[in-house]
Design a protein around this motif. Structure first.
Motif, PDB file in Angstrom:
ATOM      1  N   ILE A 259       6.966 -24.666 -17.567  1.00 26.90           N
ATOM      2  CA  ILE A 259       6.231 -23.790 -18.483  1.00 26.90           C
ATOM      3  C   ILE A 259       7.019 -23.857 -19.784  1.00 26.90           C
ATOM      4  O   ILE A 259       8.232 -23.673 -19.776  1.00 26.90           O
ATOM      5  CB  ILE A 259       6.255 -22.324 -17.965  1.00 26.90           C
ATOM      6  N   ALA A 260       6.357 -24.168 -20.876  1.00 26.01           N
ATOM      7  CA  ALA A 260       7.081 -24.200 -22.160  1.00 26.01           C
ATOM      8  C   ALA A 260       6.206 -23.563 -23.224  1.00 26.01           C
ATOM      9  O   ALA A 260       5.003 -23.822 -23.273  1.00 26.01           O
ATOM     10  CB  ALA A 260       7.430 -25.638 -22.531  1.00 26.01           C
ATOM     11  N   CYS A 261       6.795 -22.748 -24.063  1.00 32.77           N
ATOM     12  CA  CYS A 261       5.988 -22.062 -25.080  1.00 32.77           C
ATOM     13  C   CYS A 261       5.745 -23.005 -26.256  1.00 32.77           C
ATOM     14  O   CYS A 261       6.481 -23.958 -26.467  1.00 32.77           O
ATOM     15  CB  CYS A 261       6.660 -20.767 -25.519  1.00 32.77           C
ATOM     16  N   ILE A 291       9.726 -23.758 -13.762  1.00 28.79           N
ATOM     17  CA  ILE A 291      10.850 -23.641 -14.694  1.00 28.79           C
ATOM     18  C   ILE A 291      10.306 -23.370 -16.098  1.00 28.79           C
ATOM     19  O   ILE A 291       9.427 -24.101 -16.571  1.00 28.79           O
ATOM     20  CB  ILE A 291      11.679 -24.946 -14.698  1.00 28.79           C
ATOM     21  N   ALA A 292      10.820 -22.337 -16.734  1.00 31.49           N
ATOM     22  CA  ALA A 292      10.334 -21.981 -18.072  1.00 31.49           C
ATOM     23  C   ALA A 292      11.354 -22.366 -19.143  1.00 31.49           C
ATOM     24  O   ALA A 292      12.550 -22.150 -18.969  1.00 31.49           O
ATOM     25  CB  ALA A 292      10.059 -20.483 -18.133  1.00 31.49           C
ATOM     26  N   GLU A 305       6.163 -15.290 -16.890  1.00 32.33           N
ATOM     27  CA  GLU A 305       6.042 -14.594 -15.613  1.00 32.33           C
ATOM     28  C   GLU A 305       5.747 -15.589 -14.494  1.00 32.33           C
ATOM     29  O   GLU A 305       4.934 -16.502 -14.658  1.00 32.33           O
ATOM     30  CB  GLU A 305       4.887 -13.603 -15.726  1.00 32.33           C
ATOM     31  N   GLY A 306       6.422 -15.421 -13.393  1.00 30.45           N
ATOM     32  CA  GLY A 306       6.172 -16.329 -12.265  1.00 30.45           C
ATOM     33  C   GLY A 306       7.170 -17.466 -12.213  1.00 30.45           C
ATOM     34  O   GLY A 306       7.230 -18.199 -11.229  1.00 30.45           O
ATOM     35  N   ALA A 307       7.967 -17.637 -13.294  1.00 27.89           N
ATOM     36  CA  ALA A 307       8.948 -18.728 -13.291  1.00 27.89           C
ATOM     37  C   ALA A 307      10.110 -18.390 -12.351  1.00 27.89           C
ATOM     38  O   ALA A 307      10.576 -17.258 -12.314  1.00 27.89           O
ATOM     39  CB  ALA A 307       9.474 -18.957 -14.700  1.00 27.89           C
ATOM     40  N   ASP A 308      10.539 -19.371 -11.575  1.00 23.25           N
ATOM     41  CA  ASP A 308      11.699 -19.151 -10.709  1.00 23.25           C
ATOM     42  C   ASP A 308      12.964 -19.098 -11.536  1.00 23.25           C
ATOM     43  O   ASP A 308      13.916 -18.387 -11.219  1.00 23.25           O
ATOM     44  CB  ASP A 308      11.817 -20.304  -9.690  1.00 23.25           C
ATOM     45  N   LEU A 309      12.957 -19.892 -12.595  1.00 19.50           N
ATOM     46  CA  LEU A 309      14.162 -20.069 -13.395  1.00 19.50           C
ATOM     47  C   LEU A 309      13.732 -20.360 -14.829  1.00 19.50           C
ATOM     48  O   LEU A 309      12.698 -21.004 -15.035  1.00 19.50           O
ATOM     49  CB  LEU A 309      14.910 -21.284 -12.805  1.00 19.50           C
ATOM     50  N   GLY A 310      14.487 -19.891 -15.787  1.00 16.09           N
ATOM     51  CA  GLY A 310      14.077 -20.167 -17.151  1.00 16.09           C
ATOM     52  C   GLY A 310      15.211 -20.059 -18.140  1.00 16.09           C
ATOM     53  O   GLY A 310      16.307 -19.567 -17.829  1.00 16.09           O
ATOM     54  N   VAL A 311      14.910 -20.540 -19.358  1.00 12.82           N
ATOM     55  CA  VAL A 311      15.860 -20.424 -20.453  1.00 12.82           C
ATOM     56  C   VAL A 311      15.061 -19.972 -21.674  1.00 12.82           C
ATOM     57  O   VAL A 311      13.901 -20.354 -21.849  1.00 12.82           O
ATOM     58  CB  VAL A 311      16.596 -21.764 -20.702  1.00 12.82           C
TER      59      VAL A 311
END
Ligand code: SF4
Length: 350
Positions: A259-261, A291-292, A305-311
């Motif tokens: 997932i990337a904005c 992964i976000a 929302e819903g991402a297991d892991l993100g930065v």
């Protein structure tokens, strides 16, 4: 309601019957160039190719399948036009499936010979039609549309059925997205053979991927399609990557989903580049993780929302790493790759 297609085995890969949708591509090499063909087959397999097809142009090509399969464990398909002898030779040469048009490989006697060899070997056959090869009788009756295209494909299947072959996969391809979708809908409503889907002669990597994503995506969302090929005027590897991405986007394959904005003025770090790097790093991972990679921590954590892991960017050359929406650490951008990819590996192991 589209009925579930029947199961057909192409080597070790089973399609139809609720099995995962398989990604197929077509090599531009001759299979008789075994040295390069093996290298390419391994490369494509590593990228996620499930089934690889070759054009067979002579007896040497036809006899090469077993040789390639000695070194690369990948189902191979022989694509044959006009010559039933090459179809017989490819079946004999170890192909896991052949793709023919019964209407152009010879007369009734020749079709019967190929049908007998198919039954003996137990391998399946793909038949079909494309917008450029619609049967004259259907063209005259219905014009160039999904009915004439679909009926042409079904007629080819019926020719083999008459000879006792029912291990069949069907395709109905066009370069036009809407016609492709309608033609597959037409056929899916009339047969339970698995369908090999895709928009053919779709164009360059960019436009061809767009056209195939729309066409293949529309069909898969309706439960139509058992193998896919993203046909592109681009390196074969691109076809496999695009095919896998379509399945991933539809949640039809295992693996990491990024997932990337889109970023906006709140983003103060190179989020887009890092999203790309993360995509590369996670390619081929079999575990289902989300992964976000987000531009800012202000909105990014909530939006992923819903991402297991993100930065997410935190300003002043720093980013925050979060797990299931909770920040676990702050990292400088220079350390980010090492730390974040380490967290991804941890997440995969757990
Ligand atoms: S996450 Fe932040 S940077 Fe990305 S689009 Fe939303 S507000 Fe903008």
């Amino acid at each position: 309601m589209i009925p579930m297609s029947k199961t057909v085995a192409i080597g070790k890969i089973k399609i139809g019957g609720g099995n995962p949708v398989a990604v197929q591509t077509m090599s531009t090499l001759r299979p008789s160039d075994t040295f390069n063909a093996e290298k390419e087959a391994q490369r494509l397999k590593d990228l996620g190719c499930d089934i690889l097809r070759y054009a067979v142009t002579d007896e040497k090509d036809a006899g090469s399948f077993r040789e390639i399969k000695k070194r690369v464990d990948l189902p191979l398909v022989a694509d044959i036009h006009y010559d039933y002898k090459l179809a017989l030779a490819a079946i004999d040469g170890g192909a896991d499936k052949i793709r023919i048009n019964p209407g152009n490989i010879g007369g009734e006697k020749e079709v019967k010979l190929v049908a007998a060899a198919l039954k003996d070997s137990g391998i399946p056959v793909r038949v079909g039609a494309n917008a450029g090869s619609i049967e004259k009788e259907f063209l005259a009756k219905y014009g160039r549309n999904e009915v004439s295209l679909g009926e042409s494909a079904l007629k080819n299947a019926a020719i083999l059925e008459k000879c006792g072959v029912d291990n069949i996969v069907i395709s109905v391809k066009a370069s036009d997205v809407a016609l492709t979708v309608k033609a597959y809908e037409y056929v899916a409503a009339r047969t339970d053979y698995p369908l090999h889907i895709g928009v053919t002669e779709a164009g360059t990597a960019y436009m061809g991927t767009v056209k195939n994503s729309i066409g293949i995506g529309a069909l898969l969302l309706k439960g139509i399609g058992d193998t896919i090929r993203v046909s592109l005027s681009a390196p074969t590897e691109e076809e496999v990557r695009a095919g896998r991405a379509i399945l991933s986007a539809l949640d039809l394959s295992d693996g990491a989903k990024i997932i990337a904005c889109p970023t906006c003025a709140r983003c103060a770090w190179n989020c887009a580049d890092f999203a790309k790097k993360t995509e590369e790093f996670t390619r081929g991972i079999k575990k289902n993780i989300k992964i976000a990679v987000m531009g800012c921590a202000v909105n990014g954590i909530g939006e992923s929302e819903g991402a297991d892991l993100g930065v997410a960017g935190a300003g002043k050359g720093e980013c925050v790493v979060f797990v299931k929406g909770k920040i676990i650490k702050k990292v400088s951008e220079t350390e980010l790759e090492k730390v974040f990819f380490g967290e991804i590996e941890k997440c995969i192991r757990n």
